[in-house]
Scaffold this motif. Structure first.
Motif, PDB file in Angstrom:
ATOM      1  N   GLN A   1       9.621  31.014 -13.153  1.00  0.00           N
ATOM      2  CA  GLN A   1       8.540  30.045 -13.014  1.00  0.00           C
ATOM      3  C   GLN A   1       8.587  29.095 -14.253  1.00  0.00           C
ATOM      4  OE1 GLN A   1       4.956  32.340 -13.028  1.00  0.00           O
ATOM      5  NE2 GLN A   1       4.700  32.245 -11.059  1.00  0.00           N
ATOM      6  N   ALA A   2       8.161  27.988 -14.101  1.00  0.00           N
ATOM      7  CA  ALA A   2       8.125  26.881 -15.361  1.00  0.00           C
ATOM      8  C   ALA A   2       7.766  27.473 -16.511  1.00  0.00           C
ATOM      9  CB  ALA A   2       7.346  25.803 -15.185  1.00  0.00           C
ATOM     10  N   GLY A   3       8.465  27.503 -17.855  1.00  0.00           N
ATOM     11  CA  GLY A   3       8.079  27.955 -18.995  1.00  0.00           C
ATOM     12  C   GLY A   3       8.967  29.247 -19.258  1.00  0.00           C
ATOM     13  N   GLY A   4       9.527  29.881 -18.214  1.00  0.00           N
ATOM     14  CA  GLY A   4      10.191  30.978 -18.374  1.00  0.00           C
ATOM     15  C   GLY A   4      11.420  30.808 -18.947  1.00  0.00           C
ATOM     16  N   SER A   5      12.273  31.932 -19.022  1.00  0.00           N
ATOM     17  CA  SER A   5      13.589  32.155 -19.420  1.00  0.00           C
ATOM     18  C   SER A   5      14.743  32.661 -18.349  1.00  0.00           C
ATOM     19  CB  SER A   5      13.819  32.737 -20.845  1.00  0.00           C
ATOM     20  OG  SER A   5      12.730  32.147 -21.845  1.00  0.00           O
ATOM     21  N   LEU A   6      16.107  32.379 -18.604  1.00  0.00           N
ATOM     22  CA  LEU A   6      17.013  32.811 -18.186  1.00  0.00           C
ATOM     23  C   LEU A   6      18.252  32.997 -19.033  1.00  0.00           C
ATOM     24  CD1 LEU A   6      17.194  31.644 -14.628  1.00  0.00           C
ATOM     25  CD2 LEU A   6      16.609  33.854 -15.293  1.00  0.00           C
ATOM     26  N   ARG A   7      19.204  33.837 -18.801  1.00  0.00           N
ATOM     27  CA  ARG A   7      20.295  33.801 -19.495  1.00  0.00           C
ATOM     28  C   ARG A   7      21.577  33.845 -18.514  1.00  0.00           C
ATOM     29  NH1 ARG A   7      23.371  37.510 -24.171  1.00  0.00           N
ATOM     30  NH2 ARG A   7      23.847  38.934 -22.587  1.00  0.00           N
ATOM     31  N   LEU A   8      22.420  32.700 -18.631  1.00  0.00           N
ATOM     32  CA  LEU A   8      23.653  32.758 -17.860  1.00  0.00           C
ATOM     33  C   LEU A   8      24.762  33.334 -18.730  1.00  0.00           C
ATOM     34  CD1 LEU A   8      23.257  29.271 -16.190  1.00  0.00           C
ATOM     35  CD2 LEU A   8      22.289  31.344 -15.660  1.00  0.00           C
ATOM     36  N   SER A   9      25.818  33.919 -17.936  1.00  0.00           N
ATOM     37  CA  SER A   9      26.955  34.309 -18.546  1.00  0.00           C
ATOM     38  C   SER A   9      28.135  33.870 -17.638  1.00  0.00           C
ATOM     39  CB  SER A   9      26.958  35.875 -18.526  1.00  0.00           C
ATOM     40  OG  SER A   9      25.989  36.531 -19.205  1.00  0.00           O
ATOM     41  N   CYS A  10      29.178  33.493 -18.446  1.00  0.00           N
ATOM     42  CA  CYS A  10      30.347  33.085 -17.859  1.00  0.00           C
ATOM     43  C   CYS A  10      31.621  33.815 -18.570  1.00  0.00           C
ATOM     44  CB  CYS A  10      30.763  31.675 -18.224  1.00  0.00           C
ATOM     45  SG  CYS A  10      32.245  30.826 -17.718  1.00  0.00           S
ATOM     46  N   ALA A  11      32.358  34.589 -17.695  1.00  0.00           N
ATOM     47  CA  ALA A  11      33.173  35.527 -17.971  1.00  0.00           C
ATOM     48  C   ALA A  11      34.478  34.961 -17.729  1.00  0.00           C
ATOM     49  CB  ALA A  11      33.163  37.110 -17.419  1.00  0.00           C
ATOM     50  N   ALA A  12      35.380  34.887 -18.559  1.00  0.00           N
ATOM     51  CA  ALA A  12      36.613  34.212 -18.681  1.00  0.00           C
ATOM     52  C   ALA A  12      37.976  35.152 -18.577  1.00  0.00           C
ATOM     53  CB  ALA A  12      36.852  33.057 -19.490  1.00  0.00           C
ATOM     54  N   SER A  13      38.645  35.007 -17.593  1.00  0.00           N
ATOM     55  CA  SER A  13      40.147  36.001 -17.574  1.00  0.00           C
ATOM     56  C   SER A  13      41.147  34.962 -17.607  1.00  0.00           C
ATOM     57  CB  SER A  13      40.122  36.807 -16.308  1.00  0.00           C
ATOM     58  OG  SER A  13      40.029  35.912 -14.978  1.00  0.00           O
ATOM     59  N   GLY A  14      42.014  35.617 -18.262  1.00  0.00           N
ATOM     60  CA  GLY A  14      43.322  34.672 -18.552  1.00  0.00           C
ATOM     61  C   GLY A  14      43.522  34.412 -19.918  1.00  0.00           C
ATOM     62  N   ARG A  15      44.287  33.486 -20.206  1.00  0.00           N
ATOM     63  CA  ARG A  15      44.507  33.102 -21.657  1.00  0.00           C
ATOM     64  C   ARG A  15      43.738  32.141 -22.109  1.00  0.00           C
ATOM     65  NH1 ARG A  15      50.200  31.280 -24.472  1.00  0.00           N
ATOM     66  NH2 ARG A  15      49.854  31.839 -26.655  1.00  0.00           N
ATOM     67  N   ILE A  16      42.739  32.499 -23.106  1.00  0.00           N
ATOM     68  CA  ILE A  16      41.776  31.168 -23.649  1.00  0.00           C
ATOM     69  C   ILE A  16      42.318  30.967 -25.396  1.00  0.00           C
ATOM     70  CG2 ILE A  16      39.658  30.738 -24.638  1.00  0.00           C
ATOM     71  CD1 ILE A  16      39.858  30.985 -21.411  1.00  0.00           C
ATOM     72  N   LEU A  17      43.033  29.784 -25.175  1.00  0.00           N
ATOM     73  CA  LEU A  17      43.756  29.231 -26.501  1.00  0.00           C
ATOM     74  C   LEU A  17      42.493  28.989 -27.639  1.00  0.00           C
ATOM     75  CD1 LEU A  17      46.755  27.467 -25.278  1.00  0.00           C
ATOM     76  CD2 LEU A  17      46.777  29.782 -25.867  1.00  0.00           C
ATOM     77  N   SER A  18      42.768  29.074 -28.717  1.00  0.00           N
ATOM     78  CA  SER A  18      41.889  28.614 -29.769  1.00  0.00           C
ATOM     79  C   SER A  18      41.449  27.142 -29.766  1.00  0.00           C
ATOM     80  CB  SER A  18      42.324  29.011 -31.138  1.00  0.00           C
ATOM     81  OG  SER A  18      43.635  28.217 -31.519  1.00  0.00           O
TER      82      SER A  18
END
Length: 124
Positions: A13-30
């Motif tokens: 509902q409007a005014g509410g909250s959610l948290r999205l996550s994004c999981a990465a696999s593979g090589r993440i360079l700095s």
């Protein structure tokens, strides 16, 4: 090669909250950065927020400043988007993406890898 999987979308509902996550696999360079974009029906994909993988500098669209917060957990190769005070106009499919090149962090075409997206629906 990097694979991204988003989760955490849903109906709120409007005014509410959610948290999205994004999981990465593979090589993440700095030197990489992680971004969140969204696309509502009939509209172009738009920049929401981004974070540098090294250092953690953050960037936001004006429309979400003060309501959405991007963060990361390097140990888990995961990026989060905490969304508070949600509005119906936040309704969209949210995508996370990895930028592995130089270029404007707010432009989608500068990102090389994309997740499949997660639907966020905010009811009035």
């Amino acid at each position: 090669q990097v694979q991204l999987v988003e989760s955490g979308g849903g109906l709120v509902q409007a005014g509410g909250s959610l948290r999205l996550s994004c999981a990465a696999s593979g090589r993440i360079l700095s030197t990489y950065s992680m971004g969140w974009f969204r696309q509502a029906p009939g509209k172009e994909r738009e920049f929401v927020a981004a974070i540098l993988w090294s250092g953690g500098n953050t960037y936001y669209a004006d429309s979400v400043k003060g309501r959405l917060t991007v963060s990361k957990d390097n140990a888990k190769n995961t990026v989060y988007l905490q969304m508070n005070s949600l509005k119906p106009e936040d309704t969209a499919v949210y995508y996370c993406a990895v930028r592995a090149r130089w270029g404007n962090i707010r432009i989608a075409t500068n990102y090389d890898y994309w997740g499949q997206g997660t639907q966020v629906t905010v009811s009035s």
